[in-house]
Design a protein around this motif. Sequence first.
Motif, PDB file in Angstrom:
ATOM      1  N   VAL C 226       0.839  -1.200   0.000  1.00  0.00           N
ATOM      2  CA  VAL C 226       0.000   0.000   0.000  1.00  0.00           C
ATOM      3  C   VAL C 226       0.870   1.244   0.000  1.00  0.00           C
ATOM      4  O   VAL C 226       0.626   2.202  -0.741  1.00  0.00           O
ATOM      5  N   GLY C 227       1.931   1.202   0.804  1.00  0.00           N
ATOM      6  CA  GLY C 227       2.848   2.335   0.851  1.00  0.00           C
ATOM      7  C   GLY C 227       3.462   2.615  -0.506  1.00  0.00           C
ATOM      8  O   GLY C 227       3.468   3.757  -0.980  1.00  0.00           O
ATOM      9  N   VAL C 228       3.941   1.574  -1.151  1.00  0.00           N
ATOM     10  CA  VAL C 228       4.563   1.759  -2.463  1.00  0.00           C
ATOM     11  C   VAL C 228       3.526   2.246  -3.476  1.00  0.00           C
ATOM     12  O   VAL C 228       3.811   3.105  -4.311  1.00  0.00           O
ATOM     13  N   PHE C 229       2.322   1.708  -3.370  1.00  0.00           N
ATOM     14  CA  PHE C 229       1.255   2.124  -4.289  1.00  0.00           C
ATOM     15  C   PHE C 229       0.984   3.623  -4.146  1.00  0.00           C
ATOM     16  O   PHE C 229       0.861   4.352  -5.130  1.00  0.00           O
ATOM     17  N   VAL C 230       0.920   4.062  -2.897  1.00  0.00           N
ATOM     18  CA  VAL C 230       0.636   5.481  -2.661  1.00  0.00           C
ATOM     19  C   VAL C 230       1.791   6.357  -3.154  1.00  0.00           C
ATOM     20  O   VAL C 230       1.576   7.368  -3.835  1.00  0.00           O
ATOM     21  N   VAL C 231       3.012   5.964  -2.830  1.00  0.00           N
ATOM     22  CA  VAL C 231       4.165   6.743  -3.299  1.00  0.00           C
ATOM     23  C   VAL C 231       4.203   6.755  -4.830  1.00  0.00           C
ATOM     24  O   VAL C 231       4.440   7.793  -5.460  1.00  0.00           O
ATOM     25  N   GLY C 232       3.946   5.593  -5.423  1.00  0.00           N
ATOM     26  CA  GLY C 232       3.929   5.517  -6.883  1.00  0.00           C
ATOM     27  C   GLY C 232       2.876   6.434  -7.479  1.00  0.00           C
ATOM     28  O   GLY C 232       3.108   7.094  -8.500  1.00  0.00           O
ATOM     29  N   SER C 233       1.711   6.494  -6.835  1.00  0.00           N
ATOM     30  CA  SER C 233       0.649   7.380  -7.323  1.00  0.00           C
ATOM     31  C   SER C 233       1.074   8.833  -7.194  1.00  0.00           C
ATOM     32  O   SER C 233       0.843   9.641  -8.101  1.00  0.00           O
ATOM     33  N   ALA C 234       1.706   9.162  -6.051  1.00  0.00           N
ATOM     34  CA  ALA C 234       2.156  10.536  -5.853  1.00  0.00           C
ATOM     35  C   ALA C 234       3.199  10.915  -6.901  1.00  0.00           C
ATOM     36  O   ALA C 234       3.175  12.023  -7.454  1.00  0.00           O
ATOM     37  N   LEU C 235       4.102   9.987  -7.191  1.00  0.00           N
ATOM     38  CA  LEU C 235       5.109  10.261  -8.217  1.00  0.00           C
ATOM     39  C   LEU C 235       4.455  10.429  -9.580  1.00  0.00           C
ATOM     40  O   LEU C 235       4.868  11.274 -10.388  1.00  0.00           O
ATOM     41  N   ALA C 236       3.432   9.630  -9.853  1.00  0.00           N
ATOM     42  CA  ALA C 236       2.708   9.800 -11.108  1.00  0.00           C
ATOM     43  C   ALA C 236       2.107  11.204 -11.159  1.00  0.00           C
ATOM     44  O   ALA C 236       2.099  11.858 -12.215  1.00  0.00           O
ATOM     45  N   GLY C 237       1.591  11.660 -10.008  1.00  0.00           N
ATOM     46  CA  GLY C 237       1.042  13.007  -9.953  1.00  0.00           C
ATOM     47  C   GLY C 237       2.107  14.055 -10.223  1.00  0.00           C
ATOM     48  O   GLY C 237       1.891  15.016 -10.969  1.00  0.00           O
ATOM     49  N   LEU C 238       3.291  13.857  -9.631  1.00  0.00           N
ATOM     50  CA  LEU C 238       4.410  14.771  -9.881  1.00  0.00           C
ATOM     51  C   LEU C 238       4.749  14.785 -11.376  1.00  0.00           C
ATOM     52  O   LEU C 238       4.876  15.855 -11.994  1.00  0.00           O
ATOM     53  N   GLY C 239       4.875  13.584 -11.946  1.00  0.00           N
ATOM     54  CA  GLY C 239       5.189  13.490 -13.369  1.00  0.00           C
ATOM     55  C   GLY C 239       4.122  14.161 -14.218  1.00  0.00           C
ATOM     56  O   GLY C 239       4.426  14.859 -15.193  1.00  0.00           O
ATOM     57  N   GLY C 240       2.861  13.943 -13.825  1.00  0.00           N
ATOM     58  CA  GLY C 240       1.763  14.552 -14.575  1.00  0.00           C
ATOM     59  C   GLY C 240       1.845  16.073 -14.542  1.00  0.00           C
ATOM     60  O   GLY C 240       1.651  16.754 -15.554  1.00  0.00           O
ATOM     61  N   ALA C 241       2.136  16.605 -13.339  1.00  0.00           N
ATOM     62  CA  ALA C 241       2.266  18.055 -13.209  1.00  0.00           C
ATOM     63  C   ALA C 241       3.383  18.578 -14.112  1.00  0.00           C
ATOM     64  O   ALA C 241       3.226  19.580 -14.826  1.00  0.00           O
ATOM     65  N   MET C 242       4.492  17.854 -14.119  1.00  0.00           N
ATOM     66  CA  MET C 242       5.615  18.288 -14.953  1.00  0.00           C
ATOM     67  C   MET C 242       5.281  18.163 -16.433  1.00  0.00           C
ATOM     68  O   MET C 242       5.642  19.014 -17.246  1.00  0.00           O
ATOM     69  N   TRP C 243       4.597  17.089 -16.771  1.00  0.00           N
ATOM     70  CA  TRP C 243       4.229  16.864 -18.171  1.00  0.00           C
ATOM     71  C   TRP C 243       3.286  17.960 -18.650  1.00  0.00           C
ATOM     72  O   TRP C 243       3.385  18.458 -19.771  1.00  0.00           O
ATOM     73  N   GLY C 244       2.347  18.338 -17.759  1.00  0.00           N
ATOM     74  CA  GLY C 244       1.407  19.396 -18.114  1.00  0.00           C
ATOM     75  C   GLY C 244       2.129  20.709 -18.411  1.00  0.00           C
ATOM     76  O   GLY C 244       1.839  21.386 -19.401  1.00  0.00           O
ATOM     77  N   LEU C 245       3.102  21.045 -17.564  1.00  0.00           N
ATOM     78  CA  LEU C 245       3.874  22.267 -17.790  1.00  0.00           C
ATOM     79  C   LEU C 245       4.709  22.160 -19.065  1.00  0.00           C
ATOM     80  O   LEU C 245       4.949  23.146 -19.753  1.00  0.00           O
ATOM     81  N   TYR C 246       5.132  20.933 -19.362  1.00  0.00           N
ATOM     82  CA  TYR C 246       5.963  20.685 -20.531  1.00  0.00           C
ATOM     83  C   TYR C 246       5.133  20.897 -21.800  1.00  0.00           C
ATOM     84  O   TYR C 246       5.548  21.557 -22.733  1.00  0.00           O
ATOM     85  N   GLN C 247       3.909  20.363 -21.793  1.00  0.00           N
ATOM     86  CA  GLN C 247       3.036  20.495 -22.961  1.00  0.00           C
ATOM     87  C   GLN C 247       2.321  21.844 -22.972  1.00  0.00           C
ATOM     88  O   GLN C 247       1.749  22.230 -23.978  1.00  0.00           O
ATOM     89  N   GLU C 248       2.268  22.480 -21.838  1.00  0.00           N
ATOM     90  CA  GLU C 248       1.550  23.746 -21.631  1.00  0.00           C
ATOM     91  C   GLU C 248       0.045  23.642 -21.880  1.00  0.00           C
ATOM     92  O   GLU C 248      -0.623  24.648 -22.051  1.00  0.00           O
ATOM     93  N   THR C 249      -0.450  22.386 -21.947  1.00  0.00           N
ATOM     94  CA  THR C 249      -1.906  22.187 -21.952  1.00  0.00           C
ATOM     95  C   THR C 249      -2.210  20.961 -21.111  1.00  0.00           C
ATOM     96  O   THR C 249      -1.378  20.074 -20.992  1.00  0.00           O
ATOM     97  N   VAL C 250      -3.400  20.953 -20.543  1.00  0.00           N
ATOM     98  CA  VAL C 250      -3.811  19.807 -19.739  1.00  0.00           C
ATOM     99  C   VAL C 250      -5.188  19.361 -20.211  1.00  0.00           C
ATOM    100  O   VAL C 250      -6.107  20.172 -20.279  1.00  0.00           O
ATOM    101  N   THR C 251      -5.312  18.083 -20.569  1.00  0.00           N
ATOM    102  CA  THR C 251      -6.628  17.542 -20.924  1.00  0.00           C
ATOM    103  C   THR C 251      -6.855  16.267 -20.128  1.00  0.00           C
ATOM    104  O   THR C 251      -5.909  15.682 -19.604  1.00  0.00           O
TER     105      THR C 251
END
Lengths: 241, 351, 324
Positions: C226-251
């Motif tokens: 569960v711990g790893v799952f949560v950390v993995g999800s948080a990292l996915a969120g971090l990556g998503g935030a960075m990806w959004g800034l990279y693309q400059e659009t979010v859908t």
Amino acid sequence: MAEPLLSLRGVQTHIGHYHILHGVEFDVAEGGLTMLLGRNGAGKTTTLRTIMGMWRAAAGEIRFDGRDITNMPTPDIARLGIAYVPESMAIFADLTVQENLVLAARSGPMDQKRLDWIFGRFEALKRFWMLPAGLLSGGQKQMLAVARAIIEPRRLLLIDEPTKGLAPAIIANMIDAFRELKDGESTLLVVEQNFAFARQLGDSVAVMDDGRVAHQGGMAAFAADSALQQHLLGLGMDTHQ
Amino acid sequence: MLRSILSDDLPRSRWLALALVAILVGLAVAPFLFPGAKSLNVAAKICVFIVLAASFDLLLGYTGIVSFAHTMFFGIGAYGVAISLTRMGAGWDAVAVGTVAGLLLAIVLATVIGLFSLRVRTIFFAMITLAVASAFAILASQLSDLTGGEDGLNYRLPAALRASFSFGDTLFGVRLNGRLLDYYLVYTASLALILVLLRIVNSPFGSVLMAIRENPFRAEAIGYRTVVYRTIASCIAAATAALAGALLALWSSQTNPDTTLSFDIMVDILLMVVIGGMGTMYGAVIGAVLLVFAQNYLQDLLAVANKALLGVPLLANLFHPDRWLLWLGVAFILCVYFFPAGIVGRLRQKR
Amino acid sequence: MKRDWLPLLLIPALMIGALPLIGSPASWVTLTVAGLAMGLMIFIMASGLTLTFGLMDVLNFGHGAFIAVGAFVAASVMLALAPWMTADSIWLNLAAIGPAVLAAMVVSGVLGLGFERVIVRPVYGQHLKQILVTTGGLIVAEQLLKVIWGPDQITLSRPTALRGAFLFGDIAIEKYRVLAVVVGLVVFAALALTLNRTRLGLLIRAGVENGEMVEALGYRIRRLFVGVFVVGSALAGLGGAMWGLYQETVTAAIGAQVAVLVFIVIIIGGLGSVGGCFVGALLVGLTANYIGFLAPKVALGSNILLMALVLLWRPQGLYPVAKR
């Protein structure tokens, strides 16, 4: 008579569609070493795994130290003071020898005196301390698997075929180690195919046949009764290996 | 007679039988019962998606493998016909060439993917097919010379399928034109394909597939080469999906990535099969009808709820007409948990 | 099982091999940095997924949902802090990005906790259902995003300090990409340290290899998972935030799109291996950028080709995880 440390009553286990244990009953008294013998497929490994909670017991009761541990989660069973050495050894191949033992020492840093004692018995572990365990030879892996079970004091050790494929010199060391353990802090339940080894070490014996315990008693009496041995274990058991 | 047409796989539930007959008859008389371009379009889509969903059920329900590349084969079939009609002109020869080419490509691809990744585990296969399908969709939209890119292809159908073709006056007030002919072509072909699939899943081959699904190791031990069986099953599914695609191309005179290759379509098929009932064939029929209906008419229902809740900020959005997929998604998850055999399974239990 | 350097060598080999094809060293540098940035962002998103698979044999097909959630949450925070984003001070810019990224990680992590309980837990050990249910979770999550943030894409512009490029002669390196590389390396270093130098990391590595034995040693692997799952999800969120800034659009579709890349990466790397995931991500990022320059039409298909080549070489991925 004092209550046995471990007792199984009417334990039944299914693996998938197969009914493996048909009501296993036996006791392991505190102190000493009990040998669990039997032909291939008699259900010895399944019995150990059921005690550990790794297979579900469909019926029956397993008691350890006065507590019902039937179908408790495996980690909780381990925390009561039971260690398990599976036949496959299940060492962590990507981890070093040291890391394998660090992990096994649940309660904190390893006790150096105890470690030295282990090194005395299993010298190779010291030599390959920082090597990934996957690179050890078969016999060294077996040493590591046993060392992992005894790195901290445990009340009951469940050991599945510790001598399988080992060189005689290592077996002698293993015998010494088990002797010291049973005379000291631990009770051992050992599954064995090698009857010569079993006879040297066992105080008592339980023999399984077709998912049941067919005979339980002292090792001396069983070792003397060759007709019973032949009946339960088949021919050539003591010349095996 | 009926028994042998259905390959001995009877509905085994009065309500299911009733629903199936209603669908069969309803679709047969749809042009007369619900005249109009939109409803005819819905009816034709239902026919095509029934075949597509049923072919997916062969994989998911009967063989126990999840492929996310099913729309790829659907697209291959559709583009095969679309491209040949664009290039060769609006003749039946073009239709034949396109269909055969699409079928061949689908079968070859399915074989390659199958042999490559079906020997490993379900999850691996699902991931690989997902990656391959998304690459294929991108490829199709990039090769615009051949496929028309994002806009897709618009082409003329063979003369006999056009609205301008007339083979009589009117019947019950419906014009007897090429569109009507086209609809019955789609209807008949779909019915035939469903019956063929029924025959396949009820054949000894189908039983082996289900044995493999239940216990692959055991099936292998008995002597069945599971990889071979699974690959053949995925070839049949791919070929059927390609034929469904060809039918869609023949119906709609335009083919584009959104209607044939997109992940959205893949999601639709998944929903159809799981909600309808995996491993039942009839489930695919029910699911397809339900989903196409939902797509076209659930929105109207949601619009009512939306209006009632207008003022309540988030709640109103939950019932926004465009959020129909949300509710079907929830239904999908509940189905997987509680009704693995879907609607058909429920109906059969009630018997 | 000695340290296996061969896959690691693929990265420089690919870089050097691409140089003559591209011709201009300046373009090559630009493309290489872009490839590393893209690869590291994918690595951030993929690392948790591969670990959860290794630990519990669970593959979450809805992983993309966390990526999308991260992107949306970060976008909302940054839009709310718009004055700081457009201020001409790198500190104010960072004061906007920091909370945005943090919020993205927290929300994705909390969502991960819920997702594990509601969606994943009931279907342990049943792969078919697992795939179906997690895909269902993705469908629902994507729709809920549209409910909350509306169906339209959100346009996001990078803060002032991260616009434009560093210029070295005729070599141009986008500032944002440098940041992405730095963050990616930090995450990788933190993961590597945790896995190799801490008891928790030991447990995770041992659990990936043989979870049953870890339980027999007395550790509750469920909690770990569960711990790893949560950390993995948080990292996915971090990556998503960075990806959004990279693309400059979010859908709302961002998750499903990037998830495909993430899957390719963890297949290439070997399911369950963080090191393999790292190498695979860099290979994918670099290949996508090089091919995108050399033959734009087939750029995204190139990943499939890469995957096929790797699997022909090593059918279990670059770093197959030793399993029971």
